[in-house]
Design a protein around this motif. Structure first.
Motif, short mmCIF file in Angstrom:
data_model
loop_
_atom_site.label_atom_id
_atom_site.label_comp_id
_atom_site.label_asym_id
_atom_site.label_seq_id
_atom_site.Cartn_x
_atom_site.Cartn_y
_atom_site.Cartn_z
N THR A 1 -29.31 -85.35 -12.40
CA THR A 1 -29.06 -84.60 -11.17
C THR A 1 -30.13 -84.82 -10.12
O THR A 1 -29.83 -84.98 -8.93
CB THR A 1 -28.95 -83.10 -11.48
OG1 THR A 1 -27.93 -82.90 -12.48
CG2 THR A 1 -28.60 -82.30 -10.24
N TYR A 2 -31.40 -84.86 -10.53
CA TYR A 2 -32.50 -84.89 -9.56
C TYR A 2 -33.29 -86.19 -9.54
O TYR A 2 -34.15 -86.39 -8.68
CB TYR A 2 -33.46 -83.72 -9.85
CG TYR A 2 -32.75 -82.39 -9.83
CD1 TYR A 2 -32.27 -81.84 -8.64
CD2 TYR A 2 -32.51 -81.70 -11.01
CE1 TYR A 2 -31.60 -80.62 -8.63
CE2 TYR A 2 -31.84 -80.48 -11.01
CZ TYR A 2 -31.39 -79.95 -9.82
OH TYR A 2 -30.71 -78.76 -9.81
N ASP B 1 -34.79 -77.92 -12.86
CA ASP B 1 -34.24 -77.57 -11.56
C ASP B 1 -34.77 -78.55 -10.51
O ASP B 1 -35.48 -79.51 -10.83
CB ASP B 1 -34.56 -76.12 -11.18
CG ASP B 1 -36.06 -75.84 -11.11
OD1 ASP B 1 -36.85 -76.80 -10.97
OD2 ASP B 1 -36.45 -74.66 -11.19
N LYS B 2 -34.45 -78.29 -9.24
CA LYS B 2 -34.84 -79.24 -8.19
C LYS B 2 -36.34 -79.29 -7.96
O LYS B 2 -36.85 -80.21 -7.32
CB LYS B 2 -34.12 -78.90 -6.90
CG LYS B 2 -34.47 -77.53 -6.32
CD LYS B 2 -33.67 -77.27 -5.06
CE LYS B 2 -33.98 -75.89 -4.47
NZ LYS B 2 -33.19 -75.64 -3.23
N ASP C 1 -27.67 -79.63 -14.94
CA ASP C 1 -29.14 -79.65 -15.00
C ASP C 1 -29.67 -80.05 -16.37
O ASP C 1 -30.88 -80.26 -16.53
CB ASP C 1 -29.70 -78.27 -14.62
CG ASP C 1 -29.55 -77.98 -13.13
OD1 ASP C 1 -29.19 -78.91 -12.38
OD2 ASP C 1 -29.78 -76.82 -12.73
#
Length: 551
Positions: A162-163, A128-129, A143
């Motif tokens: 994604t991050y 996750d972030k 993710d």
């Protein structure tokens, strides 16, 4: 100098046909999968059911997307494997060897140019972030997407698409919030006997005197077998005669730094990079295998495919079954050639074997005969193979009739009696110059470094040479099993197996009726039976109760 015209030296005799013990855990090599929706979950379906063949994965969309998948372990800088725990879908980096919990499926998505990591529990690794990792996802989402990066030492970094952060950490403190790469070493969960396919040329590698040529349309015979060893974060490629492949295309009897390679994935295909950072490729009309370019393109991409069993059959008249005289199967020759070698492919759906010829055709019932004419698998190309002992088998066609040779040598499907001696064929394996045995408990290997006793629960495999006796004893279906130091398998007085004999002992391999496995008959007339504690003993009177070995 790489030239198709350069003179060929005489064939070298290697010090040993087989490599020594290879320190890794053999499993599926490459799987090429088509993904489709199945109840919204991603559960692997085993096509051939024995854990060594292709998987099919499903995705949560309605389109079929080709994906390339690799089974491997990931080792961090502390030498620990990325591990997926059974309880709670937790992950850590505590594994010390490549076992089931440490084997991940790296799924390359062609359309997105990214990879997904699937755990042994068929869940997907995600972040996750905040960099928190989870491994409980049934479905692939954004993710779960990672990019692969590589360093000069052949190590991999996994960066969240994604991050933009890297997978890293140690023990049970794994995370994905590093701005700098944390490097992991890939350890292929590789069965040692593979066929190497060049993606662009669509040809396979084979031993040709003192070189490896990539010019084989179908990998046929023992020369097309290669062994890939994992050695301290590097890989060696060994030919069927036991020699090491050198980056310049030579074959050497000893391993050196110039026979070591690292691996990378480019567009989902594997590439091999040498100590000078040049990639493996094929050059010239003969496809001579060597390293050349510093940039990996289509000409540097390879597939590693499982090597299926290939056999020869000796008919009751003492001659080899072949298609040398045309499309009809007949037993009219004594010399072994490509036309007398056949590949066994077990079909789980039909629960029978499909038998392929060197020209890419399948055996098929045609009237009362058997011809090599089929281009696709079907009921008419399915045969049940039943072992009758001492290396002999019978072939039952889909109509219930068994194959027997006519007086002319042609194969006929005419008898209902499987016990008829005329229906017995001696089966000999031809593409296993070295072999590995594996059962449900693990691999066959030595009990420890000081012991020559064999056990069956090892995470590391050991290679053995399969030898045939002289021609006078071929009718008995006998084989000898020899280690890399020249000693042979034998049965001790306590019925355990040991590799201590200077003289060969008579063993026999009998093909099972499914999954291309074998049972092993010992010199005392008993079959080998494996136990979960690792013991292997020659105590089983019935082949149906004996342990079935992947081979």
């Amino acid at each position: 100098m790489h030239s198709a015209l350069r003179p060929k030296p005489s064939v070298k005799l290697p010090p040993s046909l087989i490599p020594p013990t290879i320190n890794h855990h053999p499993q599926p090599v490459l799987k090429k999968a088509f993904l489709k929706q199945t109840n919204g979950h991603h559960e692997p379906l085993m096509i051939n059911g024995n854990g060594r063949h292709h998987d099919i994965y499903s995705v949560a969309n309605n389109t079929n997307t080709e994906k390339l998948t690799w089974s491997l372990g990931l080792i961090n800088s502390k030498g620990k494997y990325l591990t997926a725990e059974t309880f709670g879908c937790k992950i850590n980096a505590t594994g010390t060897s490549l076992k089931r919990k440490q084997k991940w499926i790296v799924i390359y998505n062609i359309s997105n140019d990214c990879v997904y990591l699937q755990s042994p529990l068929n869940r997907y690794l995600s972040t996750d972030k905040y960099g928190r990792l989870k491994c409980d996802m049934h479905d692939m989402d954004d993710d779960c997407r990672f990019h692969l990066e590589y360093n000069r030492n052949g190590q991999w970094a996994l960066k969240s698409v994604t991050y933009g952060m890297y997978l890293g950490g140690d023990n049970d403190q794994l995370h994905c919030f590093s701005k700098a790469p944390d490097w992991w070493s890939p350890h292929l969960a590789l069965h040692p006997q593979i066929n190497l396919k060049h993606v662009l040329r669509k040809r396979y590698a084979k031993l040709d005197v003192d070189e490896i040529h990539i010019d084989e349309i179908i990998p046929w015979g023992s020369n097309a077998i290669l062994a890939v060893e994992y050695l301290n974060e590097h890989y060696c490629i060994r030919s069927s005669n036991g020699y090491y492949f050198h980056k310049d295309g030579k074959l050497l009897s000893e391993q050196t730094t110039e026979t070591l390679f690292t691996i990378e994935l480019h567009k989902g295909y594997i590439t091999f990079k040498d100590c000078n950072e040049c990639y493996l490729t094929a050059i010239g009309p003969l496809g001579i295998m060597t390293t050349r370019n510093r940039i990996a393109g289509k000409d540097e991409q390879f597939l590693l495919e499982e090597s299926k069993l290939q056999i020869c059959l000796v008919a009751p008249n003492g001659k080899l079954v072949s298609i040398k005289q045309g499309i009809d199967l007949s037993a009219n020759q004594y010399e072994r050639d490509q036309s007398s070698i056949f590949q066994l492919e077990y079909d789980e759906d039909l629960q029978a074997y499909q038998i392929r010829t060197y020209d890419n055709k399948y055996w098929k019932i045609e009237g009362l005969g058997v011809q090599a004419t089929a281009e696709k698998k079907s009921t008419e190309t399915s045969f049940h193979i039943q072992s009758v002992g001492r290396g002999y088998v019978t072939f039952q066609a889909s109509n219930g009739k068994c194959i027997v040779p006519h007086a002319t040598g042609n194969m006929r499907v005419v008898t209902d009696q499987m016990s008829l001696p005329d229906a017995y064929f001696l089966l000999k394996f031809v593409n296993r110059p070295f072999c590995v045995f594996k059962c449900d408990f693990g691999h066959v290997g030595y009990r420890n470094k000081q012991s020559r006793i064999l056990e069956c629960n090892k995470s590391l495999f050991t290679l053995f040479t399969l030898e045939e006796p002289d021609e006078q004893t071929h009718s008995e279906g006998i084989i000898y099993l020899k280690s890399s130091d020249g000693l042979y398998w034998e049965v001790l007085t306590d019925l355990n197996l040991s590799v201590t004999s200077c003289e060969p002992s008579k063993f026999a391999l009998e093909l099972c009726s499914s999954y291309s496995r074998v049972v092993i008959k010992a010199p005392n007339g008993m079959y080998l039976r494996a136990e979960q504690n690792g013991s292997i003993q020659a105590t089983c009177q019935n082949s149906r109760q004996a342990t079935q070995w992947e081979f």
